[in-house]
Scaffold this active site. Sequence first.
Site, mmCIF file in Angstrom:
data_model
loop_
_atom_site.group_PDB
_atom_site.id
_atom_site.type_symbol
_atom_site.label_atom_id
_atom_site.label_comp_id
_atom_site.label_asym_id
_atom_site.label_seq_id
_atom_site.Cartn_x
_atom_site.Cartn_y
_atom_site.Cartn_z
ATOM 1 N N ASP A 198 -0.530 21.797 62.553
ATOM 2 C CA ASP A 198 0.362 22.840 62.048
ATOM 3 C C ASP A 198 1.749 22.664 62.659
ATOM 4 O O ASP A 198 1.888 22.530 63.873
ATOM 5 C CB ASP A 198 -0.204 24.209 62.421
ATOM 6 C CG ASP A 198 0.435 25.346 61.652
ATOM 7 O OD1 ASP A 198 1.315 25.087 60.824
ATOM 8 O OD2 ASP A 198 0.039 26.505 61.887
ATOM 9 N N HIS B 160 -0.258 23.673 49.779
ATOM 10 C CA HIS B 160 0.519 24.530 50.687
ATOM 11 C C HIS B 160 1.896 23.934 50.986
ATOM 12 O O HIS B 160 2.914 24.628 50.925
ATOM 13 C CB HIS B 160 -0.262 24.732 51.991
ATOM 14 C CG HIS B 160 0.468 25.536 53.014
ATOM 15 N ND1 HIS B 160 0.716 26.879 52.871
ATOM 16 C CD2 HIS B 160 1.030 25.174 54.211
ATOM 17 C CE1 HIS B 160 1.381 27.313 53.927
ATOM 18 N NE2 HIS B 160 1.586 26.300 54.751
#
Length: 329
Positions: free
Chosen positions: A150, A223
């Site tokens: 991330d 995403h």
Amino acid sequence: MSSRQHGLQAVLGPLSRAAVFTVATVKHDAAAREAVRSLCGDLAALRRTVGFRSLDGNLSCVLGIGAEAWDRWFDLPRPAMLRPMPEVRGVHHAPSTPGDLLLHLRADRMDLCFELAALVMDRLAGALSSVDEVHGFRYFDARDLLGFVDGTENPEDELAADSVLIGDEDPLFAGGTYVTVQKYVHDLAAWNAQPVEYQERVIGRTKLANVELDDQTKPTWAHNALTVIEEDGRELKIVRDNMPFGNAAAGEFGTYFIGYSRTPDVLDQMITNMFAGDPPGNYDRILDFSTALTGSTYFVPTPDLLERLAEPPAPGALEIGSLKGVPQS
């Protein structure tokens, strides 16, 4: 401003191993207002008090202030782009939830974050209406609990500063920034039941090597496809410092999203693309497994301005003209 900050209002600080995120609403009375003003002036000293006990702990603290609270507490005009995070109702729901104060505490040790959070809460005792506190941890090689790295696309150095720090477009608040937070919980059982190939299409990157999928393989609903925002052919960046959190015994597994940006428009558009879709209906499939519980936006003053906000109002003392030329860091 260096991207290797530590200290107060270190919005471009490095990734840390631990974090505490605290969102609070504050009572509507004079005593509560003065408690917040006092904290603005003393926060730097409180951070030093804790940070000096472990000089290699890299303790930093960011205090953000919500739009409605700003209007209640200070005699300055509201920063130009400060407003509550818009609610988005699309295929999935992004709630907009109350928040007057945000604390983002980071360090390489949780005890430092916890100690500073405790000192701040003690200073605000009796002034708060509600508090949501999340303790985040760095998970292996900067992965979230879905198993993917991330924050890979965070800008660095000059690009980070240009993407995050307010400039001449709002000179009174130059050097500050905006920050949006959302708390997500994941249905890990449903996610882990998906084939890795589908998970990679949802995220837009490979799971093991963290390599971005090529445009022929990546779906438009991935995403990292929906969170790319462009203006005049230039990608607008944000700085993320997301952290996993959870309670294994309670079956709670989550990600605390926190994004810093020069304007909240970029963050709002990302969230709209994810939840409503771009085009409408082409939503972020990660939301089939992740539910947003909260969402709020704040302005982060520079350390100099934060200290000025602690000063009691006096005729002309906190007017626009009085802050022109105040050093910004």
